[in-house]
Structure formats: C-alpha cells, structure tokens
Design a protein around this motif. Sequence first.
Motif, PDB file in Angstrom:
ATOM      1  N   GLU A 184      26.656  18.707   9.371  1.00  0.00           N
ATOM      2  CA  GLU A 184      27.600  19.523   8.605  1.00  0.00           C
ATOM      3  C   GLU A 184      27.023  20.896   8.257  1.00  0.00           C
ATOM      4  O   GLU A 184      27.762  21.854   8.087  1.00  0.00           O
ATOM      5  N   LYS A 185      25.720  21.014   8.163  1.00  0.00           N
ATOM      6  CA  LYS A 185      25.070  22.294   7.850  1.00  0.00           C
ATOM      7  C   LYS A 185      24.977  23.210   9.075  1.00  0.00           C
ATOM      8  O   LYS A 185      24.794  24.410   8.931  1.00  0.00           O
ATOM      9  N   MET A 186      25.086  22.647  10.264  1.00  0.00           N
ATOM     10  CA  MET A 186      24.913  23.420  11.496  1.00  0.00           C
ATOM     11  C   MET A 186      26.124  24.325  11.726  1.00  0.00           C
ATOM     12  O   MET A 186      27.256  23.943  11.459  1.00  0.00           O
ATOM     13  N   HIS A 187      25.849  25.513  12.247  1.00  0.00           N
ATOM     14  CA  HIS A 187      26.934  26.399  12.661  1.00  0.00           C
ATOM     15  C   HIS A 187      26.824  26.545  14.174  1.00  0.00           C
ATOM     16  O   HIS A 187      25.802  26.982  14.697  1.00  0.00           O
ATOM     17  N   CYS A 188      27.862  26.145  14.860  1.00  0.00           N
ATOM     18  CA  CYS A 188      27.887  26.255  16.321  1.00  0.00           C
ATOM     19  C   CYS A 188      29.333  26.490  16.736  1.00  0.00           C
ATOM     20  O   CYS A 188      30.204  25.666  16.476  1.00  0.00           O
ATOM     21  N   ASP A 189      29.580  27.615  17.396  1.00  0.00           N
ATOM     22  CA  ASP A 189      30.946  27.914  17.831  1.00  0.00           C
ATOM     23  C   ASP A 189      31.185  27.474  19.272  1.00  0.00           C
ATOM     24  O   ASP A 189      32.212  27.783  19.849  1.00  0.00           O
ATOM     25  N   LYS A 190      30.225  26.757  19.826  1.00  0.00           N
ATOM     26  CA  LYS A 190      30.368  26.251  21.203  1.00  0.00           C
ATOM     27  C   LYS A 190      30.334  24.725  21.164  1.00  0.00           C
ATOM     28  O   LYS A 190      31.221  24.106  20.615  1.00  0.00           O
ATOM     29  N   TYR A 191      29.298  24.131  21.722  1.00  0.00           N
ATOM     30  CA  TYR A 191      29.166  22.675  21.731  1.00  0.00           C
ATOM     31  C   TYR A 191      27.864  22.293  21.038  1.00  0.00           C
ATOM     32  O   TYR A 191      26.791  22.783  21.398  1.00  0.00           O
ATOM     33  N   LEU A 192      27.956  21.435  20.029  1.00  0.00           N
ATOM     34  CA  LEU A 192      26.778  20.962  19.299  1.00  0.00           C
ATOM     35  C   LEU A 192      26.335  19.638  19.898  1.00  0.00           C
ATOM     36  O   LEU A 192      27.070  18.646  19.863  1.00  0.00           O
ATOM     37  N   CYS A 193      25.157  19.634  20.476  1.00  0.00           N
ATOM     38  CA  CYS A 193      24.620  18.421  21.103  1.00  0.00           C
ATOM     39  C   CYS A 193      24.353  17.370  20.025  1.00  0.00           C
ATOM     40  O   CYS A 193      23.655  17.653  19.045  1.00  0.00           O
ATOM     41  N   HIS A 196       0.862  -1.177   0.000  1.00  0.00           N
ATOM     42  CA  HIS A 196       0.000   0.000   0.000  1.00  0.00           C
ATOM     43  C   HIS A 196       0.895   1.222   0.000  1.00  0.00           C
ATOM     44  O   HIS A 196       1.649   1.454   0.920  1.00  0.00           O
ATOM     45  N   HIS A 197       0.831   2.012  -1.047  1.00  0.00           N
ATOM     46  CA  HIS A 197       1.761   3.113  -1.221  1.00  0.00           C
ATOM     47  C   HIS A 197       1.466   4.297  -0.313  1.00  0.00           C
ATOM     48  O   HIS A 197       2.257   5.198  -0.209  1.00  0.00           O
ATOM     49  N   ASN A 198       0.321   4.297   0.360  1.00  0.00           N
ATOM     50  CA  ASN A 198       0.010   5.414   1.247  1.00  0.00           C
ATOM     51  C   ASN A 198       0.440   5.143   2.679  1.00  0.00           C
ATOM     52  O   ASN A 198       0.274   5.984   3.532  1.00  0.00           O
ATOM     53  N   GLU A 199       1.009   3.971   2.953  1.00  0.00           N
ATOM     54  CA  GLU A 199       1.489   3.669   4.296  1.00  0.00           C
ATOM     55  C   GLU A 199       2.872   4.286   4.487  1.00  0.00           C
ATOM     56  O   GLU A 199       3.676   4.321   3.556  1.00  0.00           O
ATOM     57  N   PRO A 200       3.190   4.759   5.698  1.00  0.00           N
ATOM     58  CA  PRO A 200       4.522   5.331   5.929  1.00  0.00           C
ATOM     59  C   PRO A 200       5.606   4.269   5.790  1.00  0.00           C
ATOM     60  O   PRO A 200       5.391   3.106   6.103  1.00  0.00           O
ATOM     61  N   GLN A 201       6.748   4.686   5.311  1.00  0.00           N
ATOM     62  CA  GLN A 201       7.878   3.783   5.099  1.00  0.00           C
ATOM     63  C   GLN A 201       8.875   3.934   6.240  1.00  0.00           C
ATOM     64  O   GLN A 201       9.015   5.003   6.810  1.00  0.00           O
ATOM     65  N   ASN A 202       9.570   2.864   6.550  1.00  0.00           N
ATOM     66  CA  ASN A 202      10.644   2.935   7.534  1.00  0.00           C
ATOM     67  C   ASN A 202      11.780   3.779   6.974  1.00  0.00           C
ATOM     68  O   ASN A 202      12.042   3.765   5.771  1.00  0.00           O
ATOM     69  N   VAL A 203      12.461   4.489   7.859  1.00  0.00           N
ATOM     70  CA  VAL A 203      13.604   5.278   7.420  1.00  0.00           C
ATOM     71  C   VAL A 203      14.756   4.330   7.089  1.00  0.00           C
ATOM     72  O   VAL A 203      14.893   3.278   7.694  1.00  0.00           O
ATOM     73  N   PRO A 204      15.595   4.688   6.145  1.00  0.00           N
ATOM     74  CA  PRO A 204      16.699   3.798   5.776  1.00  0.00           C
ATOM     75  C   PRO A 204      17.758   3.741   6.876  1.00  0.00           C
ATOM     76  O   PRO A 204      17.889   4.648   7.686  1.00  0.00           O
ATOM     77  N   SER A 205      18.518   2.673   6.875  1.00  0.00           N
ATOM     78  CA  SER A 205      19.599   2.483   7.848  1.00  0.00           C
ATOM     79  C   SER A 205      20.862   3.157   7.334  1.00  0.00           C
ATOM     80  O   SER A 205      21.890   2.525   7.132  1.00  0.00           O
ATOM     81  N   ASP A 206      20.773   4.452   7.131  1.00  0.00           N
ATOM     82  CA  ASP A 206      21.895   5.192   6.577  1.00  0.00           C
ATOM     83  C   ASP A 206      22.024   6.488   7.365  1.00  0.00           C
ATOM     84  O   ASP A 206      21.061   7.212   7.546  1.00  0.00           O
ATOM     85  N   SER A 207      23.212   6.792   7.825  1.00  0.00           N
ATOM     86  CA  SER A 207      23.418   7.981   8.636  1.00  0.00           C
ATOM     87  C   SER A 207      23.740   9.217   7.801  1.00  0.00           C
ATOM     88  O   SER A 207      24.065  10.259   8.353  1.00  0.00           O
ATOM     89  N   ALA A 208      23.630   9.125   6.488  1.00  0.00           N
ATOM     90  CA  ALA A 208      23.979  10.259   5.622  1.00  0.00           C
ATOM     91  C   ALA A 208      23.099  11.473   5.912  1.00  0.00           C
ATOM     92  O   ALA A 208      23.577  12.605   5.894  1.00  0.00           O
ATOM     93  N   TRP A 209      21.802  11.261   6.166  1.00  0.00           N
ATOM     94  CA  TRP A 209      20.900  12.382   6.463  1.00  0.00           C
ATOM     95  C   TRP A 209      21.367  13.112   7.719  1.00  0.00           C
ATOM     96  O   TRP A 209      21.471  14.325   7.740  1.00  0.00           O
ATOM     97  N   TYR A 210      21.691  12.357   8.754  1.00  0.00           N
ATOM     98  CA  TYR A 210      22.149  12.952  10.016  1.00  0.00           C
ATOM     99  C   TYR A 210      23.460  13.706   9.807  1.00  0.00           C
ATOM    100  O   TYR A 210      23.597  14.855  10.209  1.00  0.00           O
ATOM    101  N   ARG A 211      24.423  13.055   9.176  1.00  0.00           N
ATOM    102  CA  ARG A 211      25.714  13.697   8.937  1.00  0.00           C
ATOM    103  C   ARG A 211      25.549  14.964   8.110  1.00  0.00           C
ATOM    104  O   ARG A 211      26.200  15.977   8.365  1.00  0.00           O
ATOM    105  N   GLY A 212      24.671  14.910   7.111  1.00  0.00           N
ATOM    106  CA  GLY A 212      24.430  16.089   6.281  1.00  0.00           C
ATOM    107  C   GLY A 212      23.885  17.250   7.088  1.00  0.00           C
ATOM    108  O   GLY A 212      24.276  18.405   6.885  1.00  0.00           O
ATOM    109  N   ASN A 213      22.972  16.969   8.032  1.00  0.00           N
ATOM    110  CA  ASN A 213      22.422  18.030   8.872  1.00  0.00           C
ATOM    111  C   ASN A 213      23.459  18.559   9.859  1.00  0.00           C
ATOM    112  O   ASN A 213      23.514  19.762  10.120  1.00  0.00           O
TER     113      ASN A 213
END
Length: 122
Positions: A57-66, A38-55
């Motif tokens: 890398e986009k963050m600017h923080c001159d202190k500590y990034l949680c 069923h194409h309208n059912e939500p899909q599981n997120v992939p087991s890939d950390s590229a999305w996280y790493r990409g976000n």
Amino acid sequence: MTRTLFAWALALLYAHVAFAQFGFFDQMFGGGGGGGQHHNEPQNVPSDSAWYRGNVEKMHCDKYLCPDTLACVHFAHHCPCPFPSIEDKVELAEGHRLCVSRGGFKDGESARKIELARKGLL
C-alpha cells in the motif's frame, strides 16, 4: 565422622533436588534462571500478511508492481526474480515469467528444460 559425612551428603542431595526443582519451574514459567527461551535467538516471522500488505500500500507504481519483489516495471514479464544469484528467469510467450532454481545446472539449462517440458518432450 560417618554421621557428619552422611549429614553433608544428605544436605547436598537436598540442595541439588531443590535447585533442579526450581530450575525446572523457571524453565516452565519463563523465570530468570538459566534455561528456557534464549532471548538473543532470532524469532520466526508471524503468519500474518499485514506487513506485506502495508508495504504494498505504501508503494507508488503507475505501471505494474511485481508481487514478489515489489519492483515497478512496464510489464509483468519484466519483473526480476527475488533471488537472481540462484534463480534463472524464464519469460513465457503468454507475457508471464517464471523464476526457476538453477539447482546446480549450467547457465540456460533451466530455460531449456522448461521449453522441453512445454513441448511435452520432458
């Protein structure tokens, strides 16, 4: 009359078998028939950390990034919990923090249990 009724019954049986057979193949090979995924059912997120790493890398923080909330704070133990409505934040003496599920406890009970565990009393 009986012969005609038998012929109709046989024709209906063949039609049912053909529908079942091709419906099965539609499900197996993703055809447009009813069934399959069923194409309208939500899909599981992939087991890939590229999305996280990409976000990160986009963050600017001159202190500590949680790492879990991507909040920019002065010190690691100032990081907020990802789910503050169901977690208690406990700051440890070593400059770290823990986020502990409340688990139905009253306010402050998680921190008290962690302190008892640190002292070896729990």
